[in-house]
Write a protein that holds these residues in place. Structure first.
Motif, mmCIF file in Angstrom:
data_model
loop_
_atom_site.group_PDB
_atom_site.id
_atom_site.type_symbol
_atom_site.label_atom_id
_atom_site.label_comp_id
_atom_site.label_asym_id
_atom_site.label_seq_id
_atom_site.Cartn_x
_atom_site.Cartn_y
_atom_site.Cartn_z
ATOM 1 N N MET A 1 6.254 -15.775 -65.172
ATOM 2 C CA MET A 1 6.105 -17.338 -66.246
ATOM 3 C C MET A 1 6.209 -18.273 -65.075
ATOM 4 O O MET A 1 7.319 -18.445 -64.201
ATOM 5 N N PRO A 2 5.093 -19.217 -64.438
ATOM 6 C CA PRO A 2 4.584 -19.722 -63.782
ATOM 7 C C PRO A 2 5.593 -21.191 -63.908
ATOM 8 O O PRO A 2 6.046 -21.363 -65.933
ATOM 9 N N LEU A 3 6.395 -22.576 -64.184
ATOM 10 C CA LEU A 3 6.165 -23.894 -63.589
ATOM 11 C C LEU A 3 4.992 -24.421 -65.141
ATOM 12 O O LEU A 3 6.238 -25.349 -66.255
ATOM 13 N N ASP A 4 4.677 -23.985 -64.490
ATOM 14 C CA ASP A 4 3.583 -25.116 -66.007
ATOM 15 C C ASP A 4 2.088 -24.265 -66.698
ATOM 16 O O ASP A 4 1.281 -24.982 -66.790
ATOM 17 N N ASP A 5 2.398 -23.052 -66.733
ATOM 18 C CA ASP A 5 2.011 -22.365 -67.376
ATOM 19 C C ASP A 5 0.439 -21.575 -66.318
ATOM 20 O O ASP A 5 -0.480 -20.545 -66.796
ATOM 21 N N MET A 6 -0.141 -22.502 -65.300
ATOM 22 C CA MET A 6 -0.907 -21.567 -64.898
ATOM 23 C C MET A 6 -0.310 -20.959 -63.100
ATOM 24 O O MET A 6 0.491 -20.874 -62.880
ATOM 25 N N PRO A 7 -1.206 -19.563 -62.783
ATOM 26 C CA PRO A 7 -0.877 -18.758 -61.675
ATOM 27 C C PRO A 7 -0.747 -19.578 -60.251
ATOM 28 O O PRO A 7 -1.652 -19.985 -60.326
ATOM 29 N N TYR A 8 0.022 -19.000 -59.763
ATOM 30 C CA TYR A 8 0.093 -19.061 -58.467
ATOM 31 C C TYR A 8 -1.459 -18.683 -57.398
ATOM 32 O O TYR A 8 -0.357 -17.047 -57.120
ATOM 33 N N ILE A 9 -2.146 -18.648 -56.977
ATOM 34 C CA ILE A 9 -2.956 -18.641 -56.405
ATOM 35 C C ILE A 9 -3.765 -19.077 -55.372
ATOM 36 O O ILE A 9 -4.195 -20.367 -55.294
ATOM 37 N N GLY A 10 -3.235 -18.685 -53.740
ATOM 38 C CA GLY A 10 -3.233 -19.010 -52.532
ATOM 39 C C GLY A 10 -2.723 -18.987 -51.946
ATOM 40 O O GLY A 10 -1.991 -18.033 -51.738
ATOM 41 N N ARG A 11 -2.525 -19.907 -50.885
ATOM 42 C CA ARG A 11 -1.109 -19.727 -49.516
ATOM 43 C C ARG A 11 0.484 -19.392 -50.601
ATOM 44 O O ARG A 11 0.904 -20.870 -51.011
ATOM 45 N N TYR A 12 0.965 -18.393 -49.494
ATOM 46 C CA TYR A 12 2.870 -18.491 -49.782
ATOM 47 C C TYR A 12 3.070 -19.158 -49.911
ATOM 48 O O TYR A 12 3.935 -19.363 -50.900
ATOM 49 N N GLY A 13 3.265 -20.126 -48.858
ATOM 50 C CA GLY A 13 4.546 -21.675 -48.659
ATOM 51 C C GLY A 13 3.506 -22.357 -47.502
ATOM 52 O O GLY A 13 2.532 -21.659 -47.095
ATOM 53 N N ALA A 14 4.827 -23.165 -47.511
ATOM 54 C CA ALA A 14 4.072 -23.891 -46.121
ATOM 55 C C ALA A 14 4.244 -22.972 -44.513
ATOM 56 O O ALA A 14 4.404 -21.750 -44.438
ATOM 57 N N GLY A 15 3.218 -23.356 -44.046
ATOM 58 C CA GLY A 15 2.873 -23.000 -43.024
ATOM 59 C C GLY A 15 1.036 -22.224 -42.703
ATOM 60 O O GLY A 15 0.968 -22.251 -43.578
ATOM 61 N N GLU A 16 0.824 -22.288 -41.635
ATOM 62 C CA GLU A 16 -0.801 -22.190 -41.401
ATOM 63 C C GLU A 16 -1.300 -20.618 -40.616
ATOM 64 O O GLU A 16 -2.497 -21.098 -40.795
ATOM 65 N N GLU A 17 -0.167 -19.898 -41.123
ATOM 66 C CA GLU A 17 -0.744 -18.265 -40.943
ATOM 67 C C GLU A 17 -1.052 -17.754 -42.476
ATOM 68 O O GLU A 17 -1.093 -18.427 -43.354
ATOM 69 N N PRO A 18 -2.410 -17.170 -42.351
ATOM 70 C CA PRO A 18 -3.104 -16.787 -43.235
ATOM 71 C C PRO A 18 -2.436 -15.671 -44.385
ATOM 72 O O PRO A 18 -2.700 -14.705 -44.633
ATOM 73 N N VAL A 19 -1.262 -15.883 -44.519
ATOM 74 C CA VAL A 19 -0.703 -15.374 -45.439
ATOM 75 C C VAL A 19 -0.689 -16.168 -47.208
ATOM 76 O O VAL A 19 -0.662 -16.984 -47.772
ATOM 77 N N TYR A 20 -1.302 -15.541 -47.702
ATOM 78 C CA TYR A 20 -1.175 -15.529 -49.354
ATOM 79 C C TYR A 20 -0.658 -15.004 -50.095
ATOM 80 O O TYR A 20 -0.089 -13.546 -50.436
ATOM 81 N N VAL A 21 -0.596 -15.147 -51.862
ATOM 82 C CA VAL A 21 0.537 -14.654 -52.647
ATOM 83 C C VAL A 21 -0.765 -14.690 -53.950
ATOM 84 O O VAL A 21 -1.976 -15.615 -54.005
ATOM 85 N N ALA A 22 -0.532 -13.851 -54.796
ATOM 86 C CA ALA A 22 -1.052 -14.083 -56.304
ATOM 87 C C ALA A 22 -0.266 -13.537 -57.206
ATOM 88 O O ALA A 22 0.476 -12.423 -57.321
#
Ligand code: FES
Length: 335
Positions: free
Chosen positions: A209-230
């Motif tokens: 469950m996220p903080l604002d009801d919207m999923p987290y889809i995109g860059r995993y965190g700070a940093g420029e390497e192409p690491v993504y999350v869903a």
């Protein structure tokens, strides 16, 4: 829906088009708000005063043209077309090089982390912006064909749908590690409203469950390497997964995606749920207990219905003997 329809065509995954209904028992205002939003986006909704459920409702909104399918059959059909390596958990990500527990490593152009709760402990601060919610289902034979998929618009309500001849009754949910109605609540409901029905199966699952009801889809965190999350699909994993697949296909290939900023995991965390998560974690970290979670050390709670040790902080679960059943923890409990 279009993508699912296309993918499921010719697949043996019990894909059925059905209407989805949102109902409430008392609070008509929730339905009015829901209707307003659906009308604004041009959804072809219908309002109902009564529904074929075993109790009276304050009203219900029908959204036709939705669908249900068997998720394991669907995943099995997809998996047959993919190279998949099992039992090789990734321990570390160095840029886009994944190093596994057995020492092997894989270098990729881009990495997408879809481990339910993201497995990298600190990066992206998912331990602050996610918690897990557990919910329960009973499969009843000889109950009722409700001819649709029904969900209560109020938190903690029941859901109804059919799979073959069975009625799937869902509810009894609670934050993992807290007390909730569980199967007992569903069994009491079934006894009252479907006294002749037979319970032929039951299971539980948990959702991020996220903080604002919207999923987290995109860059995993700070940093420029192409690491993504869903992750963080807030119980809408089937439709959320398709949205994630579409958005990530664009992002990985460096294309613009109209929803990227909406789903961006790096968006602001300033939300009341952040305080709630922090409070729960603080209390459980200070709570005196010999049984402590191998993720970040919160005190575990005994779950008498499922005979597991559950962690309220981020939802890890352990067997009675201490074997890790569900993450984000990755280690068994110490002896
Ligand atoms: Fe994070 Fe237990 S799941 S401390």
């Amino acid at each position: 829906m279009e993508q699912f329809r296309r993918l499921c065509a010719g697949m043996d995954c019990d894909f059925r088009e059905k209407s989805a209904f949102v109902y409430t028992l008392q609070d008509g205002e929730i339905l009015r708000q829901e209707m307003q939003v659906l009308q604004e986006i041009g959804a072809p909704i219908r309002y109902h005063d009564t529904l074929p459920l075993p109790f009276p409702v304050a009203g219900g909104i029908e959204l036709p043209g939705q669908a249900q399918f068997h998720p394991l059959k669907f995943a099995y059909e997809l998996a047959r077309q993919l190279p998949i390596r099992e039992h090789t958990p990734v321990e570390v990500l160095n840029g886009t090089r994944a190093v596994c527990a057995n020492g092997c490593s894989v270098q990729a152009k881009a990495v997408i982390v879809t481990t339910h709760f993201p497995f990298l402990k600190w990066r992206g601060a998912y331990f602050m912006k996610l918690y897990q919610h557990r919910s329960y289902v009973l499969a009843l034979s000889g109950a009722q064909d409700v001819a649709g998929m029904y969900i209560d618009g109020v938190e903690g309500g029941l859901s109804f749908r059919n799979a073959g001849d069975l009625l799937l009754l869902g509810g009894g949910g609670h934050r993992t590690g807290k007390r909730g109605g569980g199967w007992q609540e569903l069994q009491e409901f079934a006894k009252r409203y479907y006294p002749r029905a037979l319970e032929v199966g039951r299971w539980a699952a948990q959702d991020c469950m996220p903080l604002d009801d919207m999923p987290y889809i995109g860059r995993y965190g700070a940093g420029e390497e192409p690491v993504y999350v869903a992750t963080g699909f807030h119980k809408w994993g089937m439709t959320g997964a398709m949205s994630a697949a579409m958005a990530l296909c664009d992002l990985v290939r460096g294309k613009e995606n109209p929803y990227a900023s909406l789903f961006d995991p790096r968006r602001s965390m300033l939300h009341p749920q952040l305080l709630a998560n922090g409070w729960e974690a603080g209390v459980r970290l200070l709570w005196p207990s010999l049984r402590r979670c191998s993720h970040m050390g919160c005190a575990l709670k005994w779950n008498g219905q499922e005979h597991t040790w559950d962690c309220l902080c981020h939802g890890s679960r352990f067997s009675q003997q201490g074997r890790c059943l569900e993450g984000p923890a990755r280690k068994d409990l110490g002896k």
